[in-house]
Write an enzyme that holds these catalytic residues in place. Sequence first.
Site, short mmCIF file in Angstrom:
data_model
loop_
_atom_site.label_atom_id
_atom_site.label_comp_id
_atom_site.label_asym_id
_atom_site.label_seq_id
_atom_site.Cartn_x
_atom_site.Cartn_y
_atom_site.Cartn_z
N GLU A 116 0.87 -1.36 0.05
CA GLU A 116 0.11 0.53 0.19
C GLU A 116 0.94 1.44 0.27
OE1 GLU A 116 -4.10 -1.95 1.95
OE2 GLU A 116 -2.42 -0.49 3.79
N GLU A 139 -13.42 -1.76 11.76
CA GLU A 139 -12.72 -1.38 10.24
C GLU A 139 -13.55 -1.28 9.08
OE1 GLU A 139 -9.25 -0.55 7.06
OE2 GLU A 139 -9.42 -1.53 8.08
N ASP A 164 -9.20 -8.05 3.55
CA ASP A 164 -9.17 -7.46 3.97
C ASP A 164 -10.01 -7.22 5.51
OD1 ASP A 164 -7.62 -5.18 5.64
OD2 ASP A 164 -7.87 -3.58 3.73
#
Length: 842
Positions: free
Chosen positions: A303, A410, A382
């Site tokens: 990332e 998240e 994820d």
Amino acid sequence: MLRLVLLTTLLLLDSPESVIAENGFDGWLRYAPVHCGKSCQRLLPSRIVTLNGTGNNSIDTATEELQLGLGKIVGKEIPIERSDCDSRSSILVATADQYRQACDSSLDLSVLDEDGFWLRTSDGTVQILGQNERGALYGAFEYLSLLSQGNFTNVDYRTNPHASIRWVNQWDNMDGSIERGYAGPSIFFSNGQIVEDLSRVKQYARLLSSIRINGVVVNNVNANATLLTDQNMDGLARIADVFRPYGIQIGVSLNFASPDTLGGLGTYDPLDSAVITWWGNVTDRLYKRVPDMLGYLVKASSEGQPGPDTYNRTLSQGANLFARALQPHGGILMFRTFVYDHHINESIWTNDRANAQVEFFKELDGQFEDNVILQIKFGPIDFQVREPVSPLFANLYHTNMAIELQVTQEYLGQQDHLVYLPPLWKTILDFDLRVDHKPSLVRDIVSGQRFDRQLGGWAAVVNVGTNTTWLGHHLAMSNLYAYGRLAWSPTEDSQGVLEDWIRLTFGLDRRVLETITDMSMASWPMYENYTGNLGIQTLTDIIYTHYGPSPASQDNNGWGQWTRADHDTIGMDRTVKNGTGNAGQYPAEVAQMYENIESTPDDLLLWFHHVPYKHRLHSGKTVIQHFYDAHYAGAETAQHLVSQWDSLEGRIDQERFDHVRKRLVYQAGHSIVWRDAINNFYWNMSEIADEKGRVGHHPWRMEAESMELYGYEAYAVNPFESASGYHAIVTTSNSTSGTAETRVEAPSGKYDIAVNYYDMYGGQSQWTIYVNDRIVGSWQGDSEETLSHTPSIYLDGHSATRITFEKVDVHQGDVLKIVGVPDGVEPAPLDYVALLPPGIAD
């Protein structure tokens, strides 16, 4: 061997206990009074005894905790003594070695593994023996947990950890912000430095130690090299000093490019001798300040983070750079496998981010130093609402592994939605990968047992903040508590762990226990239903905040979180025969199950297979009808959460009751936003009607854009599915109010009036709703201050929400009017008004 005798007679009350205001700061360590009666008091120990105490260690912490806990739980002030083995009417706290040397050399305590403990109570005498000081402290917390839950029976048992690594990862930044933090600023950092006041860190240490966490990485994996300045190293030493008495060691996350950005070397090549020397010096300086530092956590080549690929070096060469610097100090290098190309081309059918971990790391098996642990996210993508097990767990025979979980929610409601996570985690931990056709439970792979590795275990992202709730939602703390419990013993039942947490956090009221248990155990299936089911991932916005609904963002992006949805079909083809080959990364038995559509479980169908919307599931429903039904069912369950919680009023202190209720009301409204957005999106895409006639039909709604507007104007919302009727209204100016009004055509009666609106970041608009000239209610768009999730600056699924005014008298022909006053960049946006008869949730 020690005999296990565990009696569990719990004191549960059918009537509410007296309640006092609480703000959540104590978490599950409230030590609330438990009334055990005079006979019970007489049977409790009258002193706390230690052997050979050295001061400022975990044994001393244990005795202080016992003294505090007994004083608060049963109101008994108990002195602490240094004494011999006369332990009558006392609590003896010692290590196994201390006890053998001072008391009984013949007692076999070899059954205790590192950090394990033995707890034995018998009519006023308690023995807490730890394999080490940390184990003794764990035993003290265990004893206090029993008392706090009204358990005064005699017990005799030992317990050992499932794995040696039981860490949490903080994602705190040096400026005090927290990536994916939903409970205020960092308790560690502010303005580029370690904070002076570490009192909250001490309380956090107590909480973590009580659930047997032994390591904490204090800063974000997207690390800032300035953590390694001398001043901040000194600050890390202060943090370590706070954690140490609680048996917790600290570690730090490192930025791979630090030799260049901080050291000025002009390179960070892991094979460059200057870089090797630089990291060796940094490591020596850190260990001089923190001699028991546990080691490093590194995120590299992921990332946009720098890594060894810059110099055409392998990931193992990058990891080993740090591992070798740590070896003289006995440190561990935790290396994240979250490595993938985030500019993937979706038009290539065989491209698949889910393949990345195996593609990057399988061929490196056996090339890592023995003090390296690969930290592997539980699934291939994820932290989605449901994923299969990461196949990487089955592809590393000669490398230490740890599983990475996420306590911080998240993709799962960001602590404004109640989602109890252990049932999700258990689907991973209990999964048998059948490596080489042998039993290969994930929990035994990560502990090191399956492949006979010495190191292994657990890591979880836990983003506590300065909010007194720690995680932004009182009920979210159940996830942190359960993480610690499962990291110690992953075979535990997630509901049993939850019930322990409820008793410790909210008391012994039976109604409270049963209600919160029902709510929490229903919460993950509920959230999966109204967000993304059948293995399609969490259908949130992956480009922006990872919070509200945005199914369109799941495709045509470079991040690789795709659904490949079109007019006729949906789902990723991950088969070997026709697709990306991801199914083939699993061992043969598992691969065969996922390769064949008939044997793939429905809850992972769209993860592994690309199918028509009219494909029939094992249930007999079509995929699209399952979508419609699941989203309605999930939202309906969310509505019930509020009434369930309301039944506990007076049984929970008002401060926590009100705080939780606000979030449950918000969740109920946002679940309808989710339901409508997902259903409308796929209804439009597939053009297949809901068999039950619900999707696109809302007889109780009055669209704001269809009202008479004064100072308001229609606005086409993007993404379109984030608005009922695909439009909302906004004020024509940010400096003047707007009015929307309409005549009521419904029959006269009592109605709940629900208003859907948008609460954007950057302003706090105010709205007032009238029936004729009578004010029904007013509210302000201040969710950025009162809720936890990452705010949005747009009219979208993140900012969409609702407020409901209950049991309002309305007559046919009345004028219903809403006046909106804009503020800042927020133009008092409105979506619709729903006039709901009793029992209807729209």
